[in-house]
Design a protein around this motif. Sequence first.
Motif, PDB file in Angstrom:
ATOM      1  N   TYR A  93      -1.820  -0.879   0.744  1.00  0.00           N
ATOM      2  CA  TYR A  93      -1.595   0.408   1.175  1.00  0.00           C
ATOM      3  C   TYR A  93      -1.260   0.736   2.793  1.00  0.00           C
ATOM      4  CZ  TYR A  93      -1.864   5.478   0.351  1.00  0.00           C
ATOM      5  OH  TYR A  93      -1.547   7.180   0.503  1.00  0.00           O
ATOM      6  N   GLN A  96       1.639  -0.965   3.961  1.00  0.00           N
ATOM      7  CA  GLN A  96       3.371  -0.153   3.778  1.00  0.00           C
ATOM      8  C   GLN A  96       2.641   1.612   4.102  1.00  0.00           C
ATOM      9  OE1 GLN A  96       2.655   1.136  -1.076  1.00  0.00           O
ATOM     10  NE2 GLN A  96       4.280   2.549  -0.784  1.00  0.00           N
ATOM     11  N   HIS A  97       1.742   1.819   3.897  1.00  0.00           N
ATOM     12  CA  HIS A  97       2.720   3.570   5.289  1.00  0.00           C
ATOM     13  C   HIS A  97       1.839   3.450   6.264  1.00  0.00           C
ATOM     14  CE1 HIS A  97       2.151   5.787   1.004  1.00  0.00           C
ATOM     15  NE2 HIS A  97       1.166   4.628   1.069  1.00  0.00           N
ATOM     16  N   LEU A 188      -8.510   2.710  -3.335  1.00  0.00           N
ATOM     17  CA  LEU A 188      -7.506   1.774  -3.377  1.00  0.00           C
ATOM     18  C   LEU A 188      -8.816   0.972  -3.984  1.00  0.00           C
ATOM     19  CD1 LEU A 188      -5.180   1.225  -3.135  1.00  0.00           C
ATOM     20  CD2 LEU A 188      -6.867   3.127  -1.338  1.00  0.00           C
ATOM     21  N   GLU A 194      -3.317   2.908 -10.405  1.00  0.00           N
ATOM     22  CA  GLU A 194      -3.059   2.552  -9.973  1.00  0.00           C
ATOM     23  C   GLU A 194      -3.450   1.572 -10.013  1.00  0.00           C
ATOM     24  OE1 GLU A 194      -1.451   6.862  -8.869  1.00  0.00           O
ATOM     25  OE2 GLU A 194      -3.456   5.087  -8.818  1.00  0.00           O
TER      26      GLU A 194
END
Length: 266
Positions: A93, A96-97, A188, A194
Amino acid sequence: MAVLNGKSDEKLKERLSCKALLLDLSGVIYQGSAVIPGAAEAVEQARKLGLTLRFVTNTASKSTAIIITQLAEMDITIGHSELFTAPMAAKAYIDQHRLRPYCLLPPAVADLFVHYGEHTANAVLLGDARDGLNYHSLNQAFRLCNQGAPLIAIGMNRYFMGDDGLQLDAGPFVRALEWAAETRAVVLGKPSAEFFQQAVASTGFEPSECMMVGDDWQADVVAALSAGLQAVQVKTGKFQPSDLEKIPPQVPVITSIAELLKSIAD
Protein backbone atom coordinates in the motif's frame (compact mmCIF):
# COMPACT_ATOMS: atom_id res chain seq x y z
CA MET A 1 -10.49 -36.78 13.51
CA ALA A 2 -11.26 -38.85 10.45
CA VAL A 3 -8.69 -41.39 9.32
CA LEU A 4 -7.32 -40.37 5.95
CA ASN A 5 -6.70 -43.45 3.89
CA GLY A 6 -8.35 -45.12 0.94
CA LYS A 7 -12.13 -44.80 0.74
CA SER A 8 -12.36 -42.88 4.02
CA ASP A 9 -10.18 -40.20 2.49
CA GLU A 10 -12.37 -39.93 -0.63
CA LYS A 11 -15.61 -39.82 1.35
CA LEU A 12 -14.30 -37.05 3.57
CA LYS A 13 -13.13 -35.10 0.53
CA GLU A 14 -16.59 -35.34 -1.03
CA ARG A 15 -18.20 -33.91 2.12
CA LEU A 16 -15.87 -30.94 2.54
CA SER A 17 -17.74 -27.65 2.34
CA CYS A 18 -14.78 -25.59 1.08
CA LYS A 19 -11.88 -25.74 -1.36
CA ALA A 20 -9.43 -23.43 0.41
CA LEU A 21 -8.54 -22.80 4.03
CA LEU A 22 -7.27 -19.50 5.42
CA LEU A 23 -5.55 -20.33 8.69
CA ASP A 24 -4.70 -17.78 11.34
CA LEU A 25 -1.33 -18.46 12.96
CA SER A 26 -1.19 -17.14 16.53
CA GLY A 27 -3.90 -18.86 18.52
CA VAL A 28 -4.73 -21.42 15.82
CA ILE A 29 -1.44 -22.99 14.70
CA TYR A 30 0.65 -21.95 17.69
CA GLN A 31 0.25 -20.15 20.98
CA GLY A 32 3.23 -18.07 21.99
CA SER A 33 6.20 -20.25 21.07
CA ALA A 34 4.42 -23.61 21.34
CA VAL A 35 2.58 -25.44 18.57
CA ILE A 36 -1.04 -26.25 19.33
CA PRO A 37 -1.49 -30.04 19.60
CA GLY A 38 -2.77 -31.52 16.36
CA ALA A 39 -1.98 -28.46 14.23
CA ALA A 40 0.78 -30.06 12.14
CA GLU A 41 -1.34 -33.15 11.55
CA ALA A 42 -4.36 -31.07 10.52
CA VAL A 43 -2.30 -29.08 8.00
CA GLU A 44 -0.84 -32.28 6.55
CA GLN A 45 -4.27 -33.88 6.25
CA ALA A 46 -5.71 -30.79 4.57
CA ARG A 47 -2.95 -30.95 1.97
CA LYS A 48 -3.61 -34.66 1.36
CA LEU A 49 -7.24 -33.80 0.70
CA GLY A 50 -6.17 -31.29 -1.96
CA LEU A 51 -7.28 -28.19 -0.09
CA THR A 52 -5.51 -24.94 -0.99
CA LEU A 53 -3.94 -23.36 2.09
CA ARG A 54 -3.18 -19.77 3.00
CA PHE A 55 -1.68 -18.73 6.32
CA VAL A 56 -2.86 -15.24 7.28
CA THR A 57 -1.58 -13.17 10.17
CA ASN A 58 -1.46 -9.64 11.50
CA THR A 59 1.76 -10.25 13.41
CA ALA A 60 4.42 -7.60 13.01
CA SER A 61 6.74 -9.05 15.63
CA LYS A 62 8.24 -11.63 13.26
CA SER A 63 9.63 -11.39 9.75
CA THR A 64 8.34 -13.61 6.96
CA ALA A 65 11.52 -15.70 7.10
CA ILE A 66 11.22 -16.17 10.85
CA ILE A 67 7.55 -17.21 10.58
CA ILE A 68 8.35 -19.81 7.93
CA THR A 69 11.32 -21.10 9.92
CA GLN A 70 9.29 -21.28 13.12
CA LEU A 71 6.56 -23.24 11.38
CA ALA A 72 9.12 -25.64 9.91
CA GLU A 73 10.41 -26.29 13.42
CA MET A 74 6.83 -27.23 14.30
CA ASP A 75 6.78 -29.73 11.39
CA ILE A 76 4.64 -27.42 9.25
CA THR A 77 6.23 -26.59 5.89
CA ILE A 78 4.75 -23.72 3.88
CA GLY A 79 5.77 -21.80 0.78
CA HIS A 80 6.30 -18.04 0.63
CA SER A 81 3.25 -17.67 -1.62
CA GLU A 82 1.06 -19.32 1.03
CA LEU A 83 1.84 -16.69 3.67
CA PHE A 84 -0.09 -13.42 3.84
CA THR A 85 0.99 -10.94 6.52
CA ALA A 86 -0.27 -7.48 7.38
CA PRO A 87 3.24 -5.93 7.08
CA MET A 88 3.45 -7.26 3.52
CA ALA A 89 0.08 -5.67 2.71
CA ALA A 90 1.16 -2.40 4.35
CA LYS A 91 4.35 -2.22 2.29
CA ALA A 92 2.43 -2.79 -0.93
CA TYR A 93 0.00 0.00 0.00
CA ILE A 94 2.79 2.43 0.93
CA ASP A 95 4.65 1.73 -2.31
CA GLN A 96 1.48 2.13 -4.34
CA HIS A 97 0.71 5.53 -2.79
CA ARG A 98 4.37 6.65 -2.64
CA LEU A 99 4.23 7.43 1.06
CA ARG A 100 7.10 8.02 3.49
CA PRO A 101 5.89 6.67 6.84
CA TYR A 102 6.91 7.49 10.36
CA CYS A 103 7.07 3.91 11.66
CA LEU A 104 6.08 2.49 15.03
CA LEU A 105 7.05 -1.12 14.41
CA PRO A 106 8.88 -3.96 16.12
CA PRO A 107 12.46 -4.59 14.95
CA ALA A 108 11.51 -7.81 13.13
CA VAL A 109 9.74 -5.93 10.31
CA ALA A 110 11.20 -2.43 10.65
CA ASP A 111 13.86 -3.19 8.03
CA LEU A 112 11.10 -3.41 5.40
CA PHE A 113 10.47 0.32 5.81
CA VAL A 114 13.77 1.99 6.79
CA HIS A 115 14.52 3.25 3.28
CA TYR A 116 11.50 5.57 3.14
CA GLY A 117 13.14 8.34 5.16
CA GLU A 118 11.28 9.26 8.34
CA HIS A 119 12.77 12.77 8.44
CA THR A 120 10.38 13.68 5.63
CA ALA A 121 7.47 11.53 6.85
CA ASN A 122 4.06 12.19 5.33
CA ALA A 123 2.26 9.19 6.86
CA VAL A 124 2.17 7.14 10.07
CA LEU A 125 2.55 3.35 10.09
CA LEU A 126 1.66 1.67 13.37
CA GLY A 127 2.03 -1.98 14.34
CA ASP A 128 2.63 -4.04 17.45
CA ALA A 129 5.75 -2.13 18.54
CA ARG A 130 5.38 -3.13 22.21
CA ASP A 131 7.69 -0.87 24.29
CA GLY A 132 8.17 1.33 21.22
CA LEU A 133 4.60 2.55 21.76
CA ASN A 134 5.50 5.17 24.35
CA TYR A 135 4.36 8.75 24.94
CA HIS A 136 7.14 10.31 22.85
CA SER A 137 6.57 8.10 19.80
CA LEU A 138 2.78 8.23 19.99
CA ASN A 139 2.85 12.01 20.39
CA GLN A 140 5.01 12.32 17.27
CA ALA A 141 2.53 10.12 15.41
CA PHE A 142 -0.35 12.25 16.72
CA ARG A 143 1.26 15.47 15.49
CA LEU A 144 1.70 14.06 11.99
CA CYS A 145 -1.88 12.76 11.85
CA ASN A 146 -3.17 16.05 13.24
CA GLN A 147 -1.45 17.78 10.32
CA GLY A 148 -3.26 15.53 7.85
CA ALA A 149 -0.86 12.60 7.43
CA PRO A 150 -2.71 9.31 6.83
CA LEU A 151 -2.63 6.75 9.64
CA ILE A 152 -1.90 3.19 8.42
CA ALA A 153 -2.54 0.33 10.81
CA ILE A 154 -1.01 -3.13 10.61
CA GLY A 155 -4.13 -4.90 11.80
CA MET A 156 -6.73 -3.81 14.35
CA ASN A 157 -6.61 -6.63 16.87
CA ARG A 158 -7.37 -5.61 20.44
CA TYR A 159 -5.20 -8.24 22.12
CA PHE A 160 -3.49 -11.60 21.58
CA MET A 161 -2.43 -14.58 23.68
CA GLY A 162 1.28 -14.66 24.54
CA ASP A 163 3.32 -17.15 26.54
CA ASP A 164 2.42 -15.34 29.76
CA GLY A 165 -1.21 -14.45 29.04
CA LEU A 166 -3.25 -11.88 27.12
CA GLN A 167 -1.35 -8.88 25.79
CA LEU A 168 -2.48 -5.62 24.20
CA ASP A 169 -2.13 -5.55 20.42
CA ALA A 170 -1.85 -2.50 18.16
CA GLY A 171 -5.60 -1.85 17.85
CA PRO A 172 -6.07 0.15 21.08
CA PHE A 173 -3.19 2.48 20.15
CA VAL A 174 -4.61 2.99 16.66
CA ARG A 175 -7.98 3.88 18.19
CA ALA A 176 -6.30 6.41 20.50
CA LEU A 177 -4.65 8.19 17.58
CA GLU A 178 -7.87 8.12 15.56
CA TRP A 179 -9.74 9.78 18.42
CA ALA A 180 -7.06 12.34 19.27
CA ALA A 181 -6.37 13.41 15.68
CA GLU A 182 -9.97 13.01 14.47
CA THR A 183 -8.90 10.72 11.66
CA ARG A 184 -9.67 7.23 10.41
CA ALA A 185 -6.95 4.63 9.95
CA VAL A 186 -6.34 2.68 6.78
CA VAL A 187 -6.24 -0.90 8.07
CA LEU A 188 -3.93 -3.34 6.28
CA GLY A 189 -4.52 -6.81 7.70
CA LYS A 190 -7.46 -8.37 9.49
CA PRO A 191 -10.29 -7.36 9.80
CA SER A 192 -9.89 -5.41 6.55
CA ALA A 193 -12.05 -6.81 3.76
CA GLU A 194 -9.30 -5.95 1.26
CA PHE A 195 -6.86 -8.19 3.12
CA PHE A 196 -9.25 -11.14 2.94
CA GLN A 197 -9.98 -10.40 -0.73
CA GLN A 198 -6.26 -10.42 -1.53
CA ALA A 199 -5.78 -13.81 0.14
CA VAL A 200 -8.87 -15.25 -1.51
CA ALA A 201 -7.85 -13.98 -4.95
CA SER A 202 -4.56 -15.86 -4.65
CA THR A 203 -6.42 -19.16 -4.26
CA GLY A 204 -8.32 -18.89 -7.54
CA PHE A 205 -11.60 -19.68 -5.78
CA GLU A 206 -14.67 -17.64 -4.91
CA PRO A 207 -14.92 -16.24 -1.37
CA SER A 208 -17.79 -18.64 -0.63
CA GLU A 209 -15.45 -21.55 -1.41
CA CYS A 210 -12.91 -20.39 1.17
CA MET A 211 -13.00 -20.85 4.92
CA MET A 212 -11.27 -18.73 7.55
CA VAL A 213 -10.18 -20.46 10.75
CA GLY A 214 -9.43 -18.13 13.65
CA ASP A 215 -9.40 -17.55 17.39
CA ASP A 216 -10.68 -13.95 17.23
CA TRP A 217 -14.47 -13.87 16.88
CA GLN A 218 -14.39 -10.33 15.51
CA ALA A 219 -11.22 -9.87 13.41
CA ASP A 220 -11.19 -13.45 12.09
CA VAL A 221 -14.72 -14.83 12.09
CA VAL A 222 -17.13 -11.91 11.65
CA ALA A 223 -14.73 -10.09 9.31
CA ALA A 224 -14.37 -13.19 7.11
CA LEU A 225 -18.14 -13.64 6.95
CA SER A 226 -18.51 -9.98 5.96
CA ALA A 227 -16.02 -10.58 3.13
CA GLY A 228 -18.13 -13.50 1.86
CA LEU A 229 -16.08 -16.37 3.28
CA GLN A 230 -17.11 -19.23 5.52
CA ALA A 231 -15.61 -19.27 9.00
CA VAL A 232 -14.74 -21.54 11.93
CA GLN A 233 -13.98 -20.44 15.49
CA VAL A 234 -11.44 -22.34 17.59
CA LYS A 235 -11.39 -22.36 21.39
CA THR A 236 -7.63 -21.84 21.57
CA GLY A 237 -5.50 -18.70 21.65
CA LYS A 238 -7.38 -15.56 22.70
CA PHE A 239 -10.78 -17.28 22.76
CA GLN A 240 -12.83 -16.48 25.86
CA PRO A 241 -16.00 -18.32 26.98
CA SER A 242 -17.92 -15.03 26.72
CA ASP A 243 -17.15 -15.01 22.98
CA LEU A 244 -19.78 -17.70 22.49
CA GLU A 245 -22.47 -15.07 22.96
CA LYS A 246 -21.01 -12.97 20.11
CA ILE A 247 -20.19 -15.62 17.48
CA PRO A 248 -22.82 -15.84 14.69
CA PRO A 249 -24.95 -18.97 15.11
CA GLN A 250 -24.01 -20.43 11.72
CA VAL A 251 -20.31 -20.57 12.63
CA PRO A 252 -18.95 -23.94 13.86
CA VAL A 253 -17.06 -23.67 17.15
CA ILE A 254 -14.41 -26.35 17.69
CA THR A 255 -12.03 -27.14 20.52
CA SER A 256 -8.94 -26.72 18.32
CA ILE A 257 -7.65 -27.05 14.77
CA ALA A 258 -7.25 -30.77 15.44
CA GLU A 259 -11.03 -31.09 14.93
CA LEU A 260 -11.16 -28.92 11.83
CA LEU A 261 -11.51 -31.39 8.96
CA LYS A 262 -14.19 -33.39 10.69
CA SER A 263 -16.15 -30.23 11.52
CA ILE A 264 -16.19 -28.87 7.95
CA ALA A 265 -17.23 -32.21 6.49
CA ASP A 266 -20.19 -32.80 8.84
